[in-house]
Design an enzyme around this catalytic site. Structure first.
Site, mmCIF file in Angstrom:
data_model
loop_
_atom_site.group_PDB
_atom_site.id
_atom_site.type_symbol
_atom_site.label_atom_id
_atom_site.label_comp_id
_atom_site.label_asym_id
_atom_site.label_seq_id
_atom_site.Cartn_x
_atom_site.Cartn_y
_atom_site.Cartn_z
ATOM 1 N N CYS A 282 0.822 -1.197 0.000
ATOM 2 C CA CYS A 282 0.000 0.000 0.000
ATOM 3 C C CYS A 282 0.863 1.257 0.000
ATOM 4 O O CYS A 282 0.628 2.190 -0.771
ATOM 5 C CB CYS A 282 -0.921 -0.017 1.222
ATOM 6 S SG CYS A 282 -2.149 1.315 1.242
ATOM 7 N N CYS B 152 -6.544 -3.442 7.169
ATOM 8 C CA CYS B 152 -7.853 -2.834 6.928
ATOM 9 C C CYS B 152 -8.845 -3.759 6.240
ATOM 10 O O CYS B 152 -10.033 -3.709 6.523
ATOM 11 C CB CYS B 152 -7.686 -1.536 6.133
ATOM 12 S SG CYS B 152 -6.956 -1.741 4.489
#
Length: 400
Positions: A141, A239
């Site tokens: 990410c 997440c």
């Protein structure tokens, strides 16, 4: 008998090197600080404190939040939790970021990056795991999405720099002509392991205001700023993986995509090749794993290796997890250009791993081999290997 890691190449090499990545996108080290700064606001105490810190200096500040994943998307499937509590980048975090921006009276933008996140983080994670490797989505990410998207959006709204709540430091080294990424003052919060992929251009445009601070001091400053989330707990879970169960997430995600779990069932084998049992799929294993192997034994058994082609999972005693060498590719060099000679560095092979001394050599256009002074436990394909010179990040790559 202890594993011998000794090698016969020099202990010390000169790692100073000329820059190899001059970019027209680099921000000059002496560039004006008067331009607006975009704060990457995650909704946590760290980035919120950064926003307050910079606003207090009188600098023009803009808040940016990336919406990465719909937390309700797979809720309840295959027993996945219904709530997003404890996960980073949740909808509650977005609300918290917006509330802090309102409290500070700064402009605020929410950027929908969900499609990029799925394309560049979630799908590669799924593919890597199905191939028997153990990827790090947070590094993917940062390397491929967050900093790129944040800087792109920041510059579109007139900001030349971004500031984040990461615990890291960066500086310009005039002698080397390079931006240097370094470990923070608070080593317990060090996040440089996840940032090794940052480019020179990205480092030149990024501020890490918490680099010299300890976490308790950050919380105290947040309280002084009157931020309601001064004592908000840090996020612990990835997440998009509620409950922390990778295999459960894979099943739920593939089902949603109309895909079936590929058949990677095979044999559980000892180091000598003896078949000890069977397993339902290599996606259920990671190197170093002890629980859930499915073999009864008087002595603890661990996953030693995963063989994607044959679907064999090699198991054995914990001592067999020790290794002297690793190879990594998809490299990014920060403090130096790719070295022509062997160099001495310390290497982290996991986020919580204490950097260990090794001799590193480039063995291909985009490949290194490192030999550790002492054997290291569970060097795992798919994880990052990050190279350090003291506190400075030399570079890093992906273990294969």
């Amino acid at each position: 008998m202890p594993l011998d890691c000794s090698i016969s190449i020099p202990d010390i090499a000169d790692i100073a090197a000329a820059p190899d990545c001059v970019s027209t996108d680099l921000l000059a080290p002496d560039a004006s600080l008067d331009a607006p700064v975009a704060i990457a606001m995650s909704g946590g105490v760290d980035s919120s404190t950064v926003a307050g810190m910079l606003q207090a200096t009188g600098a023009p500040v803009i808040g940016l939040t990336l919406q990465l994943w719909n937390q309700r998307r797979l809720a309840g499937r295959h027993g996945l939790p219904e709530t997003s509590q404890g996960r980073c980048c949740s909808i509650d975090d977005v609300y918290d970021a917006r509330r802090v921006a309102e409290q500070l009276g700064i402009p605020y933008y929410l950027v929908n990056a969900q499609q990029r996140f799925e394309d560049e983080v979630v799908r590669p994670f799924v593919d890597e795991y199905l191939a028997g490797r153990t990827p790090i989505p947070c590094t993917l990410c940062n390397n491929h999405l967050k900093f790129d998207q944040l800087l792109l959006t920041a510059r579109q709204i007139g900001a030349e720099r971004i500031a984040t709540g990461h615990y890291a430091r960066n500086r310009y080294d005039a002698e080397r002509g390079r931006w240097i990424l370094s470990r923070p003052a608070d080593k317990t919060k060090d996040q440089t392991y996840f940032l090794f992929g940052l480019t020179q251009a990205q480092l030149s445009r990024t501020l890490f205001p918490l680099g010299e601070m300890q976490k308790p001091a950050v919380r105290a400053l947040a309280a002084e700023q009157g931020l309601e989330l001064a004592q908000k707990p840090d996020s612990q879970e990835i997440c998009f993986i509620p409950g922390g169960s990778y295999s459960t997430f894979l099943q739920a995600y593939l089902e949603e995509q109309g895909r079936t779990m590929p058949d990677s069932s095979g044999e559980l084998v000892a180091e000598n090749g003896e078949v000890m049992g069977a397993h339902a799929g290599i996606h259920s294993f990671t190197v170093g794993q002890r629980k859930g192997i499915g073999i009864a034994s008087a002595d603890p058994l661990y996953v030693l290796k995963i063989h994607p082609d044959s679907h064999k999972v090699e198991i054995g005693a914990g001592e067999a997890l020790m290794s002297c060498t690793l190879r990594a590719n998809r490299l990014n060099w920060i403090a130096i250009a790719a070295p022509a000679e062997p160099i001495r560095v310390t290497i982290k092979i996991r986020h919580r791993h204490e950097p260990a001394w090794a001799t590193l050599r480039v063995i291909g256009e985009d490949e290194i081999e490192a030999t550790f002074d002492e054997p290291q436990r569970a060097i795992t394909p798919g994880q990052s290997a990050v190279f350090y010179d003291g506190d400075d990040v030399v570079g890093g790559g992906w273990i294969f």
